[in-house]
Scaffold this motif. Structure first.
Motif, mmCIF file in Angstrom:
data_model
loop_
_atom_site.group_PDB
_atom_site.id
_atom_site.type_symbol
_atom_site.label_atom_id
_atom_site.label_comp_id
_atom_site.label_asym_id
_atom_site.label_seq_id
_atom_site.Cartn_x
_atom_site.Cartn_y
_atom_site.Cartn_z
ATOM 1 N N ARG A 64 38.247 19.566 -12.825
ATOM 2 C CA ARG A 64 38.273 18.866 -11.541
ATOM 3 C C ARG A 64 36.860 18.453 -11.122
ATOM 4 N NH1 ARG A 64 41.763 23.244 -10.590
ATOM 5 N NH2 ARG A 64 43.936 22.603 -10.538
ATOM 6 N N ALA A 65 35.908 19.372 -11.242
ATOM 7 C CA ALA A 65 34.518 19.069 -10.878
ATOM 8 C C ALA A 65 33.963 17.943 -11.743
ATOM 9 C CB ALA A 65 33.652 20.321 -11.001
ATOM 10 N N TYR A 66 34.254 17.964 -13.034
ATOM 11 C CA TYR A 66 33.798 16.922 -13.953
ATOM 12 C C TYR A 66 34.337 15.558 -13.531
ATOM 13 C CZ TYR A 66 33.334 14.258 -18.279
ATOM 14 O OH TYR A 66 33.033 13.289 -19.191
ATOM 15 N N VAL A 67 35.628 15.498 -13.234
ATOM 16 C CA VAL A 67 36.253 14.225 -12.833
ATOM 17 C C VAL A 67 35.625 13.727 -11.536
ATOM 18 C CG1 VAL A 67 38.397 13.169 -12.005
ATOM 19 C CG2 VAL A 67 38.407 14.570 -14.088
ATOM 20 N N ILE A 68 35.459 14.606 -10.550
ATOM 21 C CA ILE A 68 34.861 14.203 -9.275
ATOM 22 C C ILE A 68 33.440 13.700 -9.488
ATOM 23 C CG2 ILE A 68 34.018 15.059 -7.042
ATOM 24 C CD1 ILE A 68 37.050 14.639 -7.112
ATOM 25 N N GLN A 69 32.661 14.373 -10.311
ATOM 26 C CA GLN A 69 31.282 13.932 -10.582
ATOM 27 C C GLN A 69 31.258 12.559 -11.234
ATOM 28 O OE1 GLN A 69 29.597 17.176 -12.816
ATOM 29 N NE2 GLN A 69 29.561 18.519 -11.049
ATOM 30 N N ARG A 70 32.153 12.318 -12.180
ATOM 31 C CA ARG A 70 32.207 10.995 -12.819
ATOM 32 C C ARG A 70 32.645 9.931 -11.834
ATOM 33 N NH1 ARG A 70 32.780 10.723 -19.038
ATOM 34 N NH2 ARG A 70 32.824 8.494 -18.598
ATOM 35 N N LEU A 71 33.623 10.245 -10.979
ATOM 36 C CA LEU A 71 34.055 9.293 -9.954
ATOM 37 C C LEU A 71 32.910 8.967 -8.997
ATOM 38 C CD1 LEU A 71 37.623 10.674 -9.149
ATOM 39 C CD2 LEU A 71 37.090 8.446 -10.181
ATOM 40 N N GLU A 72 32.143 9.991 -8.614
ATOM 41 C CA GLU A 72 31.001 9.763 -7.724
ATOM 42 C C GLU A 72 29.951 8.876 -8.401
ATOM 43 O OE1 GLU A 72 29.849 13.787 -6.820
ATOM 44 O OE2 GLU A 72 31.002 13.794 -4.962
ATOM 45 N N THR A 73 29.714 9.104 -9.676
ATOM 46 C CA THR A 73 28.757 8.284 -10.419
ATOM 47 C C THR A 73 29.230 6.840 -10.483
ATOM 48 O OG1 THR A 73 28.020 10.171 -11.738
ATOM 49 C CG2 THR A 73 27.603 7.989 -12.655
#
Length: 82
Positions: A64-73
Motif C-alpha cells: 500500500r505504501a509503495y503504491v501511494i508513493q508512486r501515485l504521489e510521484t
C-alpha cells in the motif's frame, strides 16, 4: 462515486523467491501494483519480491505504501509538467 467493491480486501497468491504466500489487499491497490509492474516491465511476483526485500512492516502495508508513493510521484510530475 466511490466503488466500495474496489475497497474490499481480496486474498492474492504470489511467489516470492520461490515461496508461495498470500496477501490480503484491496483491489484498487492491486490494480495499481499490476500497472507499475507493467510500466517497469517486470512480473507481479518480482515487484512484490522487491517490496518484500525492502520492507520493515507487513507486506500488505508495504505494498500500500509503495503504491501511494508512486501515485504521489506521478501526481507531482504531472503538476510540474502542466
Amino acid at each position: 462515486m466511490l466503488d466500495l467493491e474496489d475497497a474490499k480486501l481480496k486474498k492474492r497468491s504470489v511467489t516470492i523467491s520461490g515461496h508461495r504466500t498470500s496477501i490480503s489487499i484491496e483491489q484498487c491497490f492491486w490494480r495499481h501494483l499490476k500497472r507499475y509492474a507493467d510500466t517497469d516491465k517486470i512480473s507481479l511476483n518480482e515487484i512484490v519480491r522487491q517490496i518484500d526485500e525492502a520492507r520493515s512492516r507487513s507486506l500488505s502495508g508495504s505494498i500500500r505504501a509503495y503504491v501511494i508513493q508512486r501515485l504521489e510521484t506521478e501526481s507531482t510530475q504531472k503538476i510540474t509538467t502542466d
